[in-house]
Design a protein around this motif. Structure first.
Motif, PDB file in Angstrom:
ATOM      1  N   TYR A 161     -10.381  22.685 -32.787  1.00  0.00           N
ATOM      2  CA  TYR A 161     -10.191  21.796 -31.801  1.00  0.00           C
ATOM      3  C   TYR A 161      -9.743  20.292 -32.730  1.00  0.00           C
ATOM      4  N   TYR A 194     -12.283  31.989 -31.112  1.00  0.00           N
ATOM      5  CA  TYR A 194     -12.755  31.318 -32.732  1.00  0.00           C
ATOM      6  C   TYR A 194     -14.106  31.224 -33.015  1.00  0.00           C
ATOM      7  N   ARG A 215     -16.472  33.092 -30.130  1.00  0.00           N
ATOM      8  CA  ARG A 215     -16.176  33.001 -28.620  1.00  0.00           C
ATOM      9  C   ARG A 215     -14.978  33.472 -28.252  1.00  0.00           C
ATOM     10  N   HIS A 218     -10.459  30.775 -24.639  1.00  0.00           N
ATOM     11  CA  HIS A 218     -10.835  30.068 -23.261  1.00  0.00           C
ATOM     12  C   HIS A 218     -10.283  28.897 -23.209  1.00  0.00           C
ATOM     13  N   HIS A 220     -10.988  24.678 -21.689  1.00  0.00           N
ATOM     14  CA  HIS A 220     -12.045  24.076 -20.886  1.00  0.00           C
ATOM     15  C   HIS A 220     -11.578  23.249 -19.873  1.00  0.00           C
TER      16      HIS A 220
END
Ligand SMILES: [Fe+2]
Length: 293
Positions: A161, A194, A215, A218, A220
């Motif tokens: 991120y 990730y 994970r 995806h 968010h």
């Protein structure tokens, strides 16, 4: 001390601590503290906690706190990896017909700085497979919701991120506002799986117990409008190898989506568009309960 008198002494200690909270003015705080003490004591008795283990646990929690700052929340990561975040989510968001299922917030939410226009490219030129997302926000009854705010955030093609990269400006993170028909749309890149950060105590814990930190891919979403519960959720990509073993237990079947292949062409604004993936989805918001208004 024989076993029965030892058990009686331990039970008396627990009861003494529980009673020490009996005069708390706030009844909810009293309930929380008394129940916490009962369960903590029961846990210690159940596993016959040793002094070394108790000291290790104190050290672990201390290190978890030291790992936290305004961009890193190791306690949320700990809660997530213990499944507590999803349990609290489940307790507070019972399924409602027509409403999108919720999942964990995760540790990387930062409110976006500006509202982006429809079809904005939030990738900032990041490498990855182009993805166009178009969605409609409705009430659980199906009414389109105009002027809802929609915050979107995802990792880049390397699994990071923006807030994890020192000096990185806001990227792959944006706010949109739904139009008169409750629609919003944007360009991005297809997310990839990730690992959650493993350089802190939570990562060490996963390593010690043989759990992987990954994970499934995806995006968010956080969607809000006055009169409705703010929806915190993800959309997961169908076929991901980690859908059944998400390190934070966040996957719900309803949130797994299929990406269509789209041919290249020209955008409405006259830009050349190459082959890309396309995601269409509808979100349902549940009306706020009367108690919350
Ligand atoms: Fe995430």
């Amino acid at each position: 001390m024989n076993p029965s008198s030892r058990h009686a002494a331990e039970a008396a200690l627990t009861e003494q601590v529980v009673q020490s909270f009996a005069k708390a003015d706030n009844p909810r705080l009293r309930t929380l503290m008394q129940s916490l003490v009962r369960h903590l004591h029961a846990f210690a008795l159940d596993v016959e906690l040793t002094m070394e283990e108790w000291e290790l646990a104190i050290g672990f929690l201390t290190a978890t706190g030291h790992m936290c700052d305004d961009k890193r929340q190791e306690f949320i990561l700990l809660s997530d990896t213990l499944g507590l975040s999803m349990l609290v989510d489940a307790i507070n968001h019972r399924s409602v017909e027509g409403a999108t299922e919720t999942t964990v917030l995760g540790p990387f939410y930062v409110p976006p700085l500006n509202v982006s226009p429809a079809d904005a490219d939030i990738s900032g030129g990041a490498a990855g497979t182009p993805l166009h997302v178009s969605a409609q926000v409705r009430s659980a009854c199906g009414t389109p919701l105009a002027d809802a705010w929609v915050d979107v955030w995802q990792s880049d093609d390397d699994g990071y991120y923006d807030v994890q990269k020192p000096g990185q400006e806001e990227n792959l993170r944006a706010r949109f506002v739904t139009d008169a028909e409750g629609r919003f749309s944007f360009w991005s890149i297809v997310p990839v799986p990730y690992p959650i950060p493993t350089d802190g105590p939570v990562g060490k814990m996963l390593g010690h117990v043989g759990r992987h930190p990954y994970r499934p891919a995806h995006i968010h979403f956080m969607i809000g409008k006055e009169g409705y519960d703010t929806l915190v959720t993800h959309l997961f990509i169908e076929g991901d190898q980690y859908l059944e073993s998400d390190a934070v237990f966040g996957v719900k079947r309803q949130l797994v989506v299929h990406l269509d292949d789209a041919d290249g062409g020209w955008t409405a604004s006259g830009d050349r568009m190459g082959p890309h993936k396309r995601l269409k989805h509808d979100f349902g918001l549940r009306a706020s309960s009367i108690l919350n208004q």
